[in-house]
Design a protein around this motif. Structure first.
Motif, PDB file in Angstrom:
ATOM      1  N   VAL A   1       0.618  -1.483  -0.314  1.00  0.00           N
ATOM      2  CA  VAL A   1      -0.090  -0.131   0.126  1.00  0.00           C
ATOM      3  C   VAL A   1       0.735   1.204   0.076  1.00  0.00           C
ATOM      4  CG1 VAL A   1      -2.043   1.119   1.203  1.00  0.00           C
ATOM      5  CG2 VAL A   1      -1.725  -1.492   1.535  1.00  0.00           C
ATOM      6  N   HIS A   2       0.560   3.008  -0.614  1.00  0.00           N
ATOM      7  CA  HIS A   2       1.228   3.522  -1.210  1.00  0.00           C
ATOM      8  C   HIS A   2       0.522   4.290  -0.330  1.00  0.00           C
ATOM      9  CE1 HIS A   2       4.870   1.513  -2.605  1.00  0.00           C
ATOM     10  NE2 HIS A   2       3.648   0.801  -3.323  1.00  0.00           N
ATOM     11  N   PRO A   3       0.098   4.996   1.212  1.00  0.00           N
ATOM     12  CA  PRO A   3      -0.404   6.392   0.941  1.00  0.00           C
ATOM     13  C   PRO A   3      -0.864   7.434   0.571  1.00  0.00           C
ATOM     14  CG  PRO A   3       0.776   5.495   3.086  1.00  0.00           C
ATOM     15  CD  PRO A   3       1.625   4.423   1.932  1.00  0.00           C
ATOM     16  N   THR A   4      -1.559   8.335   0.524  1.00  0.00           N
ATOM     17  CA  THR A   4      -0.969   9.605   0.811  1.00  0.00           C
ATOM     18  C   THR A   4      -0.587  10.472   1.710  1.00  0.00           C
ATOM     19  OG1 THR A   4      -2.684   9.694  -1.138  1.00  0.00           O
ATOM     20  CG2 THR A   4      -1.947  11.671  -0.064  1.00  0.00           C
ATOM     21  N   VAL A   5       0.633  10.980   1.631  1.00  0.00           N
ATOM     22  CA  VAL A   5       0.744  11.548   2.812  1.00  0.00           C
ATOM     23  C   VAL A   5       1.141  13.391   2.859  1.00  0.00           C
ATOM     24  CG1 VAL A   5       2.581  11.838   4.247  1.00  0.00           C
ATOM     25  CG2 VAL A   5       2.786   9.810   2.672  1.00  0.00           C
ATOM     26  N   ILE A   6       0.798  13.909   3.989  1.00  0.00           N
ATOM     27  CA  ILE A   6      -0.571  15.176   4.043  1.00  0.00           C
ATOM     28  C   ILE A   6       1.258  15.569   5.426  1.00  0.00           C
ATOM     29  CG2 ILE A   6      -1.453  16.881   4.622  1.00  0.00           C
ATOM     30  CD1 ILE A   6      -2.407  16.214   1.554  1.00  0.00           C
ATOM     31  N   GLU A   7       2.227  16.734   4.280  1.00  0.00           N
ATOM     32  CA  GLU A   7       2.737  17.168   5.684  1.00  0.00           C
ATOM     33  C   GLU A   7       1.488  18.565   6.084  1.00  0.00           C
ATOM     34  OE1 GLU A   7       6.710  18.057   5.252  1.00  0.00           O
ATOM     35  OE2 GLU A   7       6.496  16.152   4.535  1.00  0.00           O
ATOM     36  N   LEU A   8       1.575  18.559   7.658  1.00  0.00           N
ATOM     37  CA  LEU A   8       0.083  19.878   7.846  1.00  0.00           C
ATOM     38  C   LEU A   8       1.643  20.438   9.055  1.00  0.00           C
ATOM     39  CD1 LEU A   8      -2.534  17.853   9.559  1.00  0.00           C
ATOM     40  CD2 LEU A   8      -2.480  19.212   7.631  1.00  0.00           C
ATOM     41  N   ASP A   9       1.637  22.035   8.823  1.00  0.00           N
ATOM     42  CA  ASP A   9       1.797  22.798   9.724  1.00  0.00           C
ATOM     43  C   ASP A   9       1.734  22.842  11.309  1.00  0.00           C
ATOM     44  OD1 ASP A   9       2.898  23.885   7.657  1.00  0.00           O
ATOM     45  OD2 ASP A   9       1.774  25.720   7.099  1.00  0.00           O
ATOM     46  N   ASP A  10       2.329  22.755  12.199  1.00  0.00           N
ATOM     47  CA  ASP A  10       2.086  23.057  14.071  1.00  0.00           C
ATOM     48  C   ASP A  10       0.186  23.557  14.273  1.00  0.00           C
ATOM     49  OD1 ASP A  10       3.927  21.622  14.077  1.00  0.00           O
ATOM     50  OD2 ASP A  10       5.785  23.209  15.134  1.00  0.00           O
ATOM     51  N   HIS A  11       0.193  24.360  13.279  1.00  0.00           N
ATOM     52  CA  HIS A  11      -0.737  25.414  13.600  1.00  0.00           C
ATOM     53  C   HIS A  11      -2.113  24.366  13.123  1.00  0.00           C
ATOM     54  CE1 HIS A  11      -0.185  26.711   9.578  1.00  0.00           C
ATOM     55  NE2 HIS A  11      -1.647  27.450   9.774  1.00  0.00           N
TER      56      HIS A  11
ATOM     57  N   PRO B   1      -7.020  -6.983   6.860  1.00  0.00           N
ATOM     58  CA  PRO B   1      -8.377  -7.186   6.015  1.00  0.00           C
ATOM     59  C   PRO B   1      -8.869  -5.767   5.594  1.00  0.00           C
ATOM     60  CG  PRO B   1      -7.850  -8.938   7.744  1.00  0.00           C
ATOM     61  CD  PRO B   1      -6.838  -8.240   7.577  1.00  0.00           C
ATOM     62  N   LYS B   2      -8.639  -5.244   6.559  1.00  0.00           N
ATOM     63  CA  LYS B   2      -9.093  -3.752   7.029  1.00  0.00           C
ATOM     64  C   LYS B   2      -8.397  -2.777   4.920  1.00  0.00           C
ATOM     65  CE  LYS B   2     -11.187  -0.040   9.073  1.00  0.00           C
ATOM     66  NZ  LYS B   2     -12.521  -0.004   8.196  1.00  0.00           N
ATOM     67  N   LEU B   3      -7.105  -3.109   5.047  1.00  0.00           N
ATOM     68  CA  LEU B   3      -6.735  -1.944   4.021  1.00  0.00           C
ATOM     69  C   LEU B   3      -7.819  -3.102   2.412  1.00  0.00           C
ATOM     70  CD1 LEU B   3      -3.253  -2.463   4.796  1.00  0.00           C
ATOM     71  CD2 LEU B   3      -4.633  -0.382   4.390  1.00  0.00           C
ATOM     72  N   VAL B   4      -8.282  -4.479   2.736  1.00  0.00           N
ATOM     73  CA  VAL B   4      -8.615  -5.016   1.147  1.00  0.00           C
ATOM     74  C   VAL B   4      -9.853  -4.064   1.081  1.00  0.00           C
ATOM     75  CG1 VAL B   4      -9.520  -6.808   0.575  1.00  0.00           C
ATOM     76  CG2 VAL B   4      -6.957  -7.078   1.703  1.00  0.00           C
TER      77      VAL B   4
ATOM     78  N   ALA C   1      -8.156  -0.665  -0.557  1.00  0.00           N
ATOM     79  CA  ALA C   1      -6.374   0.252  -0.537  1.00  0.00           C
ATOM     80  C   ALA C   1      -5.636  -0.675  -1.128  1.00  0.00           C
ATOM     81  CB  ALA C   1      -5.595   0.484   0.041  1.00  0.00           C
ATOM     82  N   LEU C   2      -5.969  -1.975  -1.487  1.00  0.00           N
ATOM     83  CA  LEU C   2      -5.371  -3.465  -1.109  1.00  0.00           C
ATOM     84  C   LEU C   2      -5.659  -4.558  -2.190  1.00  0.00           C
ATOM     85  CD1 LEU C   2      -2.125  -5.079  -1.272  1.00  0.00           C
ATOM     86  CD2 LEU C   2      -3.749  -5.990   1.519  1.00  0.00           C
ATOM     87  N   TRP C   3      -5.130  -5.172  -2.580  1.00  0.00           N
ATOM     88  CA  TRP C   3      -5.930  -6.320  -2.904  1.00  0.00           C
ATOM     89  C   TRP C   3      -4.900  -7.674  -3.275  1.00  0.00           C
ATOM     90  CZ3 TRP C   3      -4.842  -1.666  -5.517  1.00  0.00           C
ATOM     91  CH2 TRP C   3      -6.590  -1.050  -5.413  1.00  0.00           C
ATOM     92  N   VAL C   4      -5.907  -8.952  -2.770  1.00  0.00           N
ATOM     93  CA  VAL C   4      -4.537  -9.892  -2.741  1.00  0.00           C
ATOM     94  C   VAL C   4      -5.714 -11.161  -2.781  1.00  0.00           C
ATOM     95  CG1 VAL C   4      -4.406  -9.480   0.235  1.00  0.00           C
ATOM     96  CG2 VAL C   4      -6.558 -10.500  -0.214  1.00  0.00           C
TER      97      VAL C   4
END
Length: 127
Positions: free
Chosen positions: A56-66, A117-120, A124-127
């Motif tokens: 699985v390759h998640p989307t990653v978002i960087e947030l500012d401290d606020h 199982p949650k990712l499937v 987000a994941l195919w097995v």
């Protein structure tokens, strides 16, 4: 808010009038697996490595401290979290719109055999 990983074939729409909270909630609903992090967060790196190892390759978002304060927190006993208090809201991983929690919760979910199982289930994941 910055994106460090994009969805294949997709993009992020940005509405300048959209509030930070609304933008975070929209991103959670639009992505099957998303990690919100601070920049240069080593725990986020471990989360990404664990998920990549599974396929699985998640989307990653960087947030500012606020912006971190706008992250929804996981329910206390939703079966996904490890029961520990959610002291540090970042990094936080969401799977299928549900907050799993931080690195400890993600690893606990994996070790219990419930992560794949949650990712499937969320596509987000195919097995």
């Amino acid at each position: 808010m910055s994106t460090t990983s994009a969805i294949s074939g997709g993009g992020f729409s940005i509405d300048e009038e959209e509030s930070t909270e609304a933008r975070i909630r929209r991103l959670i609903s639009e992505n099957p697996v998303i990690i919100f992090s601070r920049s240069s967060c080593c725990m986020c790196h471990v989360m990404k490595k664990l998920l990549a190892t599974i396929g699985v390759h998640p989307t990653v978002i960087e947030l500012d401290d606020h912006e971190i304060a706008y992250l929804p927190t996981p329910p206390a006993h939703d079966g996904l979290s490890d029961g520990l208090s959610f002291r540090n809201p970042a990094p936080a991983v969401f799977i299928g719109g549900t907050c799993v929690g931080g690195l400890e919760s993600l690893v606990a979910l994996h070790l219990s055999g419930h992560l794949v199982p949650k990712l499937v289930e969320v596509g987000a994941l195919w097995v």
